[in-house]
Design a protein around this motif. Structure first.
Motif, PDB file in Angstrom:
ATOM      1  N   ALA A 167       8.230   8.107  -4.328  1.00 48.22           N
ATOM      2  CA  ALA A 167       7.424   8.492  -5.494  1.00 48.22           C
ATOM      3  C   ALA A 167       7.761   9.926  -5.902  1.00 48.22           C
ATOM      4  O   ALA A 167       8.095  10.764  -5.056  1.00 48.22           O
ATOM      5  N   GLU A 168       7.704  10.177  -7.194  1.00 46.28           N
ATOM      6  CA  GLU A 168       7.963  11.543  -7.675  1.00 46.28           C
ATOM      7  C   GLU A 168       6.864  12.489  -7.202  1.00 46.28           C
ATOM      8  O   GLU A 168       7.107  13.640  -6.882  1.00 46.28           O
ATOM      9  N   GLU A 169       5.631  11.964  -7.147  1.00 48.82           N
ATOM     10  CA  GLU A 169       4.493  12.759  -6.673  1.00 48.82           C
ATOM     11  C   GLU A 169       3.636  11.903  -5.755  1.00 48.82           C
ATOM     12  O   GLU A 169       3.497  10.692  -5.974  1.00 48.82           O
ATOM     13  N   GLY A 170       3.033  12.523  -4.733  1.00 49.55           N
ATOM     14  CA  GLY A 170       2.134  11.804  -3.830  1.00 49.55           C
ATOM     15  C   GLY A 170       2.873  10.823  -2.937  1.00 49.55           C
ATOM     16  O   GLY A 170       4.105  10.861  -2.805  1.00 49.55           O
ATOM     17  N   HIS A 171       2.103   9.924  -2.301  1.00 55.49           N
ATOM     18  CA  HIS A 171       2.683   8.955  -1.376  1.00 55.49           C
ATOM     19  C   HIS A 171       3.474   7.874  -2.115  1.00 55.49           C
ATOM     20  O   HIS A 171       3.127   7.489  -3.236  1.00 55.49           O
ATOM     21  N   SER A 172       4.499   7.374  -1.440  1.00 53.74           N
ATOM     22  CA  SER A 172       5.325   6.293  -1.996  1.00 53.74           C
ATOM     23  C   SER A 172       4.714   4.942  -1.635  1.00 53.74           C
ATOM     24  O   SER A 172       3.946   4.828  -0.683  1.00 53.74           O
ATOM     25  N   PHE A 173       5.094   3.919  -2.400  1.00 52.34           N
ATOM     26  CA  PHE A 173       4.660   2.563  -2.079  1.00 52.34           C
ATOM     27  C   PHE A 173       5.443   2.051  -0.868  1.00 52.34           C
ATOM     28  O   PHE A 173       6.677   2.001  -0.905  1.00 52.34           O
ATOM     29  N   GLY A 186       0.833  -1.202   0.000  1.00 51.06           N
ATOM     30  CA  GLY A 186       0.000   0.000   0.000  1.00 51.06           C
ATOM     31  C   GLY A 186       0.860   1.241   0.000  1.00 51.06           C
ATOM     32  O   GLY A 186       2.069   1.188  -0.274  1.00 51.06           O
ATOM     33  N   TYR A 187       0.242   2.366   0.314  1.00 46.89           N
ATOM     34  CA  TYR A 187       0.958   3.640   0.322  1.00 46.89           C
ATOM     35  C   TYR A 187       1.462   3.953   1.717  1.00 46.89           C
ATOM     36  O   TYR A 187       0.805   3.670   2.718  1.00 46.89           O
ATOM     37  N   TYR A 188       2.652   4.562   1.784  1.00 45.29           N
ATOM     38  CA  TYR A 188       3.253   4.968   3.063  1.00 45.29           C
ATOM     39  C   TYR A 188       2.918   6.448   3.287  1.00 45.29           C
ATOM     40  O   TYR A 188       3.246   7.300   2.443  1.00 45.29           O
ATOM     41  N   PRO A 189       2.269   6.771   4.417  1.00 44.82           N
ATOM     42  CA  PRO A 189       1.738   8.136   4.579  1.00 44.82           C
ATOM     43  C   PRO A 189       2.770   9.204   4.960  1.00 44.82           C
ATOM     44  O   PRO A 189       2.501  10.386   4.810  1.00 44.82           O
ATOM     45  N   ASP A 190       3.942   8.805   5.455  1.00 41.91           N
ATOM     46  CA  ASP A 190       4.924   9.778   5.955  1.00 41.91           C
ATOM     47  C   ASP A 190       5.855  10.220   4.821  1.00 41.91           C
ATOM     48  O   ASP A 190       6.907   9.615   4.590  1.00 41.91           O
ATOM     49  N   ASP A 191       5.464  11.281   4.131  1.00 43.28           N
ATOM     50  CA  ASP A 191       6.247  11.733   2.973  1.00 43.28           C
ATOM     51  C   ASP A 191       7.624  12.257   3.371  1.00 43.28           C
ATOM     52  O   ASP A 191       8.579  12.170   2.585  1.00 43.28           O
ATOM     53  N   ASP A 192       7.750  12.816   4.580  1.00 43.66           N
ATOM     54  CA  ASP A 192       9.051  13.328   5.027  1.00 43.66           C
ATOM     55  C   ASP A 192      10.066  12.200   5.147  1.00 43.66           C
ATOM     56  O   ASP A 192      11.199  12.308   4.679  1.00 43.66           O
ATOM     57  N   THR A 193       9.652  11.085   5.788  1.00 45.32           N
ATOM     58  CA  THR A 193      10.550   9.939   5.915  1.00 45.32           C
ATOM     59  C   THR A 193      10.835   9.338   4.541  1.00 45.32           C
ATOM     60  O   THR A 193      11.975   8.994   4.216  1.00 45.32           O
ATOM     61  N   ALA A 194       9.809   9.232   3.709  1.00 41.44           N
ATOM     62  CA  ALA A 194       9.973   8.640   2.370  1.00 41.44           C
ATOM     63  C   ALA A 194      10.932   9.446   1.501  1.00 41.44           C
ATOM     64  O   ALA A 194      11.598   8.886   0.617  1.00 41.44           O
TER      65      ALA A 194
END
Length: 326
Positions: A209-215, A194-202
């Motif tokens: 991901a280039e845009e939005g949440h990462s897998f 699924g998607y990982y919600p913490d974009d800062d850590t990702a």
């Protein structure tokens, strides 16, 4: 063995139901208390007298050391499955034992000849996969580690491990953040999808991901490779569509740079209610000075594990692969 499993499951189920009713708590939370009671064999003092008597009678009726380790594991599995029935969170499930047994077999084949190794599951859940693998490792010393963010699952894992008298060091944390762990020889994990919600850590990951949440499953693969020694092996249960998703090119180029793809074994379709949820075992080796791509990638569609003859045929093919194509 079946009698032991039934007897212990019934005890866990009865004790859990008593706690569930008396404390008005979900079954899975009550199971944590019941399994702890089974291990500690001590009832807390500060309970209402009738409730304390009920639990004391339960404790006096059983001794967990009378049960074989395998019976303890299977009884806990059944109780956890009952508690998780209808759970909405996707991560609230356990890896089927047949998959754990097969991964344990594969690990034994790949690390054969070693007396000891270090094993880590970065998405250890209730500990079932780690414990099933450890039960396959005969005459081998395994230092084991697990990481899990969910507080309910980590408590289940802790009790599960105690009841089987195993030693596993658990980290209660987000496994995609830095872990205080030296790189290990083997990673084995049923990856969260699924998607990982913490974009800062990702944002610190190459597979972001280039845009939005990462897998999340992509990030777990990258994190796992980071915590694996050179030439170490990784065994992942992954969605069968892993190399067909929108970020497949990014993943493939990352894998090509850091690891050798050793095998892709598609799990039996009969294990999944819907084909789109089908899973595969992905086997990787981290690159090192002495490593190379296999002569031929191990590819197989695994039959139903209930079909003994077909399963034995696949195992024969895997044995041949080790002789000729590794």
């Amino acid at each position: 063995m079946e009698q032991q499993i039934d007897s212990l499951f019934n005890w866990l189920d009865e004790t859990t139901s008593i706690i569930e009713q008396e404390e008005n708590t979900p079954y899975i939370e009550a199971l944590i208390a019941a399994s702890n009671l089974l291990f500690e064999q001590q009832v807390p003092e500060d309970l209402e007298p009738n409730y304390r008597t009920q639990l004391t009678n339960q404790v006096n009726a059983i001794q967990f050391s009378d049960f074989e380790r395998e019976a303890r594991q299977k009884a806990m599995q059944l109780a956890i499955l009952k508690g998780m029935k209808g759970a909405t969170q996707q991560h609230h499930y356990i890896t089927p034992e047949t998959i754990g047994v097969f991964i344990g077999y594969l690990i034994t084949k790949f690390v054969g000849g070693q007396n000891s190794y270090r094993l880590f599951d970065p998405a250890s859940g209730s500990g079932n996969l780690l414990l099933t693998i450890l039960n396959q490792q005969q005459n081998m010393e395994v230092d084991s580690y697990g990481s899990e963010v969910d507080p309910t699952l980590i408590r289940l894992a802790f009790n599960n491990t105690n009841l089987q008298e195993r030693e596993i060091e658990y980290f209660h944390q987000d496994s995609l953040k830095p872990i205080l762990l030296e790189p290990v020889d083997v990673i084995a994990s049923d990856l969260p999808v699924g998607y990982y919600p913490d974009d800062d850590t990702a944002s610190s990951y190459e597979l972001k991901a280039e845009e939005g949440h990462s897998f999340a499953h992509h990030l777990f693969i990258e994190q796992s490779i980071k915590y694996t020694k050179e030439a170490g092996y990784l065994f992942f249960v992954v969605p069968s569509f892993l190399f067909e998703s929108e970020q497949k090119d990014q993943l493939q180029s990352y894998l090509k740079e850091h690891v050798h793809i050793v095998g892709v074994l598609e799990l039996p379709k009969s294990m999944f209610q819907n084909e789109k949820f089908s899973r595969s075992i992905l086997i990787l080796q981290k690159k090192g000075p002495q490593t190379r791509d296999p002569r031929k990638v191990m590819l197989a569609q695994l039959p139903s594990f209930k079909d003994v003859e077909a399963t034995n045929n696949v195992i024969t093919q895997i044995d041949q692969w080790f002789k000729n194509d590794r």
